[in-house]
Write an enzyme that holds these catalytic residues in place. Structure first.
Site, short mmCIF file in Angstrom:
data_model
loop_
_atom_site.label_atom_id
_atom_site.label_comp_id
_atom_site.label_asym_id
_atom_site.label_seq_id
_atom_site.Cartn_x
_atom_site.Cartn_y
_atom_site.Cartn_z
CB CYS A 1 -29.57 10.78 32.36
SG CYS A 1 -30.26 10.75 34.02
CG ASP B 1 -31.95 16.79 49.70
OD1 ASP B 1 -31.62 17.99 49.56
OD2 ASP B 1 -32.20 16.05 48.72
CD GLU C 1 -29.28 3.02 40.44
OE1 GLU C 1 -28.87 2.71 41.57
OE2 GLU C 1 -29.95 2.26 39.73
CB ALA D 1 -37.50 7.13 14.52
CE LYS E 1 -25.41 6.51 34.50
NZ LYS E 1 -26.77 6.18 34.87
CG PHE F 1 -33.06 2.79 24.03
CD1 PHE F 1 -33.81 2.09 24.97
CD2 PHE F 1 -32.61 4.06 24.39
CE1 PHE F 1 -34.11 2.63 26.20
CE2 PHE F 1 -32.91 4.62 25.62
CZ PHE F 1 -33.66 3.90 26.53
CE LYS G 1 -38.13 7.55 31.38
NZ LYS G 1 -37.15 6.47 31.46
C1 UGA Z 1 -31.34 6.93 31.17
C2 UGA Z 1 -30.83 5.49 30.99
O1 UGA Z 1 -31.73 4.75 30.18
C3 UGA Z 1 -30.68 4.82 32.36
O2 UGA Z 1 -30.15 3.52 32.19
C4 UGA Z 1 -29.76 5.67 33.22
O3 UGA Z 1 -29.59 5.11 34.50
C5 UGA Z 1 -30.34 7.06 33.36
O4 UGA Z 1 -30.49 7.65 32.05
C6 UGA Z 1 -29.41 7.87 34.21
O5 UGA Z 1 -28.26 8.08 33.78
O6 UGA Z 1 -29.78 8.22 35.31
P1 UGA Z 1 -33.76 7.98 31.61
O7 UGA Z 1 -33.11 9.31 31.50
O8 UGA Z 1 -34.71 7.72 32.73
O9 UGA Z 1 -32.65 6.84 31.72
O10 UGA Z 1 -34.56 7.76 30.26
P2 UGA Z 1 -34.53 6.76 29.01
O11 UGA Z 1 -35.56 5.74 29.18
O12 UGA Z 1 -33.15 6.34 28.72
O13 UGA Z 1 -35.02 7.77 27.87
C7 UGA Z 1 -34.21 8.90 27.53
C8 UGA Z 1 -34.82 9.66 26.37
O14 UGA Z 1 -34.70 8.93 25.17
C9 UGA Z 1 -36.31 9.97 26.50
O15 UGA Z 1 -36.54 11.32 26.11
C10 UGA Z 1 -36.97 9.02 25.54
O16 UGA Z 1 -38.18 9.50 25.02
C11 UGA Z 1 -35.92 8.91 24.46
N1 UGA Z 1 -35.98 7.67 23.66
C12 UGA Z 1 -35.81 6.46 24.25
C13 UGA Z 1 -36.22 7.76 22.29
O17 UGA Z 1 -36.37 8.84 21.72
N2 UGA Z 1 -36.25 6.58 21.56
C14 UGA Z 1 -36.08 5.38 22.13
O18 UGA Z 1 -36.12 4.37 21.40
C15 UGA Z 1 -35.86 5.31 23.50
#
Ligand code: UGA
Length: 442
Positions: free
Chosen positions: A269, A32, A154, A261, A213, A258, A332
């Site tokens: 991401c 880094d 990833e 609501a 991805k 997912f 989250k």
């Molecule tokens: C997301 C993807 O899920 C990963 O597979 C991916 O690798 C990653 O982005 C990335 O591109 O690096 P992440 O950003 O860690 O992962 O978070 P998620 O678990 O996907 O949640 C994203 C957002 O959606 C959060 O704010 C969460 O609260 C929200 N969410 C999730 C909802 O509002 N409702 C749901 O049912 C699920």
């Protein structure tokens, strides 16, 4: 067989990947430009919150398999496998992704490659980037003919990063179809343990790997915005989106995951990825295919304003002079990440409308304060709720789910609770004389 690996970038993705590659038995160097971050990592300290990562990090540092450096020449000399795990944030004032960090790794690393090596890109990039970088490596590297560049996206989620890296649903590898080189064989060596565990391994071309991805993230974002759109319809019809999600989710073709609501998606991401995807589709002449993502984005952003409006309505039409407790500021649970966090964004909007806002989050206090220093911060749930006219649950941390009315009854000014993540039991709160509100539920 153990490989000598360099991982460029030590953020959420890179640090996790470096530690997990060492966990698989490889010798790993994390690289880094941020010396402060490197110092922490070398001392066995993860510079962000990620459950379980600190143990993996420390174990592998102690075993001598994991080291950190800011020196590209050390990395080039040491490793035969190079992973790129730097960020690709949204460009300022544009939808497109900023790939300058990825470019910079290649510009600095390639000229130092005098021996055969494989470069695996892991960062989320606009389709076409890998092929452009492969050309650039051939221009820059002294060992050009023996350097292969492949894309290995990833899919890890924050909060489950270690598990997702060591037990992924699948491995995807995009290789140059004209010059496949040794990328597939080397990936098989690097991921030998995962392949023994029968992890599906899909080999494809560079563009498909890049698209797998970004389309996965676009699909997840679409699923969340779909259920949030249904929440809006439920509000208008007097129906319950939670029951609706459970019921449609029982159809195996739809699935319940997912479909929660609430105040929508945020993080480093999903929001920027759907925008970058639209921008890239426009550049390659496929913009019409992704116009629906604009709607996905606006449904999502509307969740935040609607939440602010519903707090205002509950408090009699004005937020001026009101006290609001915000429980949760991370995007989250199980994360301290506040990048594009709906929770923190809502807290800020409520304050802008004249309320005094006090935030509590189990892990994201420091990051929240850095982004929004003018919000109030309290050391406990109860402290945040002192004198509150409304309590907002905006991140579904386990300790908020378990919160009982009696925990905060005595300190609030008015018994109003708004559940931005549909994670509380309406009945439990109403029984104790609270006004409970959520979006998409009667
Ligand atoms: C997301 C993807 O899920 C990963 O597979 C991916 O690798 C990653 O982005 C990335 O591109 O690096 P992440 O950003 O860690 O992962 O978070 P998620 O678990 O996907 O949640 C994203 C957002 O959606 C959060 O704010 C969460 O609260 C929200 N969410 C999730 C909802 O509002 N409702 C749901 O049912 C699920």
């Amino acid at each position: 067989m153990s490989c000598r690996i360099a991982v460029f970038g030590t953020g959420y993705l890179g640090a996790t990947h470096a530690a997990c590659m060492a966990e698989l038995g490889h010798e790993v160097l994390g690289v880094d430009v941020d010396e402060a971050k490197l110092e922490k990592l070398a001392a066995g300290e993860v510079p962000f919150y990620e459950p379980g990562l600190d143990e993996v990090l420390r174990r592998n540092i102690d075993a001598g398999r994991l080291k950190f450096t800011s020196s590209y020449s050390e990395a080039a000399e040491f490793a035969t496998v190079h992973f790129i795990g730097v960020g690709t944030p949204q460009r300022k004032g544009e939808f497109a992704a900023d790939v300058s960090y990825v470019d910079s790794v290649i510009e600095n690393l390639a000229p130092l490659l005098t021996e055969p090596a494989v470069i695996f890109g892991k960062s989320t990039v606009p389709v076409g980037t890998a092929s452009r970088l492969a050309d650039r490596v051939r221009e820059l590297a002294p060992a050009a003919d023996d350097i292969d560049l492949a894309w290995n996206p990833e899919f890890l989620r924050e909060g489950f990063a270690v598990q997702d890296t060591l037990q992924p649903d699948r491995l995807v590898l995009g290789v140059d179809q004209v010059r496949p080189g040794r990328a597939v064989d080397i990936a098989r060596e690097v991921y030998a343990k995962l392949l023994e565990d029968n992890t599906p391994f899909l080999v494809t071309d560079l563009a498909t790997a890049e698209l797998v991805k970004i389309s996965a993230n676009a699909f997840l974002a679409t699923k969340i915005s779909f259920i949030n759109a249904m929440a809006e319809v439920c509000d208008a019809a007097g129906a319950d989106v939670m029951v609706l999600a459970d019921a449609i989710g029982m159809d195996a073709r739809i699935g319940r995951k997912f479909l929660n609501a609430g105040i929508g998606f945020g993080g480093g991401c999903l929001p920027k990825d759907i925008r970058a995807f639209m921008a890239r589709a426009g550049e390659i002449g496929a913009d019409e295919a992704l116009t629906f993502l604009r709607e996905v984005d606006s449904i999502n952003m509307r969740r935040r304003t609607r939440m602010v409006e519903s707090v205002r309505d509950l408090l009699g039409g004005s937020l001026l002079g009101q006290r609001v407790a915000v429980l949760g500021s991370a995007f989250k649970p199980n994360s301290d990440d506040v990048r594009d966090s709906p929770a923190l964004n809502i807290a800020g909007q409520i304050q802008l409308q004249g309320a005094s806002v006090t935030v509590f989050d189990p892990k994201a206090m420091e990051n929240s304060r850095a982004v929004f220093p003018t919000l109030g911060y309290a050391p406990t749930i109860k402290d945040a709720c002192i004198g509150a006219d409304a309590v907002l649950v905006l991140t579904e941390w386990e300790e908020f789910r378990k919160l009982a009315p009696s925990d905060i009854d005595s300190v609030v000014r008015q018994k109003n609770i708004i559940d931005g993540r549909n994670c509380l039991s309406p009945q439990q709160w109403r029984e104790k004389g609270w006004t409970y509100k959520a979006q998409g539920r009667p």
